[in-house]
Scaffold this active site. Structure first.
Site, PDB file in Angstrom:
ATOM      1  N   TYR A  91      -0.105  69.414 -41.903  1.00  0.00           N
ATOM      2  CA  TYR A  91       0.502  68.463 -42.199  1.00  0.00           C
ATOM      3  C   TYR A  91       1.360  68.571 -43.722  1.00  0.00           C
ATOM      4  O   TYR A  91       0.709  69.195 -44.812  1.00  0.00           O
ATOM      5  CB  TYR A  91      -0.467  67.275 -42.440  1.00  0.00           C
ATOM      6  N   GLU A 127      -7.264  50.247 -42.172  1.00  0.00           N
ATOM      7  CA  GLU A 127      -6.592  49.217 -41.095  1.00  0.00           C
ATOM      8  C   GLU A 127      -7.684  48.265 -41.180  1.00  0.00           C
ATOM      9  O   GLU A 127      -8.613  48.485 -40.252  1.00  0.00           O
ATOM     10  CB  GLU A 127      -6.097  49.989 -39.895  1.00  0.00           C
TER      11      GLU A 127
END
EC number: 3.5.4.30
Length: 191
Positions: A162, A129
């Site tokens: 995950y 980001e």
């Protein structure tokens, strides 16, 4: 516990941590440097009146590929998504954190706004980001060092790593910068 260069090399040698491609010279005392890829996601600000994390907004971003030997120009105040050149695969008992390079931070570049944590069991490219906090444009050269991964050994293996479905796996196996999929598990407590 944060693991050292010696333990990082051992985990990579045993293929419990997989970085592809891997260059041994990228290992630092307690991290591994990672590079930026040639793909970026730019926000098309004119497509929607606002960003709504509860809604799918498929035209919010568009994928751009930087030509060979060209740089991506990140303008002051601009926010884009990028990704690591390396794919990262973690075992069930190791998590990672992406941190920026201090030399780039001193130029005004932020590599992540909030999502620097990588869960055990993750496999894929790490989305960056990117924000330019400086007053001049910053050139981002594909293949340049952009950040560093620090690895943490868990007290025990994650019960639901995950990608195993219990906690969701919206970004497992992602290639390149992946747009937000917040709408898939949006939760709001009415208060």
């Amino acid at each position: 516990m944060l693991i050292s260069d010696r333990d990082i090399r051992a985990e990579i040698d045993s293929q419990r941590i997989v970085l592809e491609p891997f260059e041994p010279a990228m290992v630092q005392p307690s991290s591994v440097d990672v590079r930026i890829d040639k793909f970026f996601r730019l926000f098309d600000n004119h497509k929607y009146a606002h960003i709504d994390p509860a809604q799918e907004q498929p035209e919010l971003t568009r994928l751009v590929e930087v030509e060979q030997d060209e740089a991506f120009i990140l303008h002051p105040g601009e926010f884009v998504l990028g990704s690591t050149y390396e794919t990262v695969t973690l075992p069930d008992d190791i998590a990672a954190r992406l941190e920026g390079k201090s030399s780039l931070g001193r130029l005004g570049l932020l590599t992540h706004s909030t999502a620097g944590f990588i869960d055990p069991g993750f496999s894929g490219h790490v989305t960056l980001e990117l924000s330019n906090m400086a007053t001049l444009p910053i050139k981002l050269w594909p293949g340049m060092k952009i950040g560093q991964l620090c690895f943490f050994r868990l007290s025990s293996s994650a019960e639901f790593p995950y990608g195993q479905g219990e906690y969701g796996n919206r970004y497992q196996g992602q290639r390149g910068p992946t747009a937000s999929r917040s709408h898939l598990n949006f939760h709001r407590t009415r208060i």
